[in-house]
Design a protein around this motif. Structure first.
Motif: not given
Length: 365
Positions: A220, A223, A241, A245-247, A341, A351, A353, A355-356, A360
């Protein structure tokens, strides 16, 4: 859905980043241990906190343990008070403070052991003000919440164009004392550049959290890293993303997906859960350029306007990051918090974690 600090997750951050440095000097034997912290992370966090606040190592260690207990308490309060909470933070002594909209909510928070403040601006009012500010998107600026003052903060870096920044400043002025404007040097940039570590396409990032879907290991990561590079030395980029976002996700084909954050001296930090960061919380980050650095959470739910586009919901900290640290891990003791990020104005951005992981459907290794 967000993963609670209380949720048992076999955690951790990617130990694939390369490089070593001399271990931190061990803290005095009189310094109390901190639950969940490895010796190296405890030493770095205590040293940073002691230096920043001018307190003894014993006081710094005690404060870190108090913060950890307080964040656990805030997790419980979020569940019981839900929409009544406007915002929250840790005070200078590490104790939990919640801003609430009603006296009834304040009474519940006080009964649970937190300091409660009934504030004049509700979460809905602050969200409405944020929406107006974010409608004026200007590169090299950010919008975040200052919970101590129940106020939004617009940060404008020197590299922002004067004409565009003037429109943002005008919009902030229209919102009165719900907003304040601050100016910082430099610009706001995503943290990636050419070099080594996890590499591909002539670019370098840092390995993030090792995760899995039950059958396959992945990394992970940031992004903007996975969007920019199709094939890394550890495997191919699967998704990205960014902006917004930034993952992103990299398939880990190395056969190695350790459940620990590398600390750059041959040791690692185990992480047993994932959670959201809290303003005032002392944290550390691991990355392939600046390696292990520590600092404090300055703001959460920050929108950063990178030249490539806006990214919202970020965590802002004082921990040092630099180009090549992108994707690296933000954590507090044994809890994973975020993915590196970017940086700007002396701050670093991560970002969340949780949320990421949710996006996924992944579990930390």
């Amino acid at each position: 859905m967000k993963t609670s600090r209380k949720t048992a997750i076999t955690a951790v951050a990617g130990a694939l980043a390369l490089g070593m440095f001399a271990p931190a000097t061990a803290a005095s034997a009189s310094v109390p241990g901190i639950e969940g912290y490895s010796d190296v992370v405890a030493n770095e966090a205590i040293t940073t906190l002691s230096s920043e606040r001018g307190v003894s190592e014993v006081a710094a260690a005690t404060l870190l343990q108090t913060q950890q207990n307080s964040v656990d308490a805030l997790d419980e309060l979020r569940s019981s008070l839900s929409s009544d909470i406007v915002s929250e933070y840790l005070d200078a002594s590490g104790k939990p403070v919640v801003n609430v909209a009603t006296k009834a909510a304040a009474a519940k928070a006080e009964a649970a052991g937190a300091t409660a403040k009934v504030v004049s601006r509700t979460a809905e009012q602050l969200d409405a003000a944020r929406a107006q500010l974010e409608s004026v998107s200007v590169a090299h600026t950010s919008v975040g919440l200052d919970p101590q003052n129940n106020q939004l903060v617009v940060t404008i870096a020197d590299q922002a164009k004067d004409s565009a920044a003037a429109k943002l400043t005008q919009k902030a002025a229209q919102l009165g004392d719900a907003v304040r404007v601050e100016h910082v040097a430099g610009g706001m940039e995503k943290a990636i550049y050419n070099g080594e570590a996890i590499t591909g396409g002539g670019s370098r990032c840092s390995a993030g959290f090792n995760v899995n879907d039950g059958s396959q290991d992945y990394i992970l990561d940031a992004g903007h890293c996975t969007a920019g590079v199709a094939e890394w030395n550890v495997g191919p980029s699967i998704d990205a993303s960014f902006p917004g976002n930034d993952y992103g996700l990299i398939r880990n084909d190395t056969g190695s997906a350790p459940g620990a954050v590398t600390l750059w001296d041959g040791t690692t930090q185990s992480i047993s859960s994932a959670s959201d960061a809290t303003v005032g919380q002392d944290i550390c980050k691991s990355g392939s350029t600046t390696q292990l650095t520590c600092g404090t959470v300055q703001a959460t739910n920050v929108t950063v306007n990178y030249p490539e586009g806006a990214v919202s919901g970020l965590v802002q900290t004082s921990a040092e990051v630099n180009s090549g640290d992108s994707g690296g891990c933000l954590f507090s003791g044994s809890t994973g918090l975020g993915i590196t990020s970017g940086m700007g104005g002396g701050s670093s951005y991560f970002q969340p974690v949780t949320e990421a992981l949710s996006a996924y459907g992944m579990s930390l290794n």
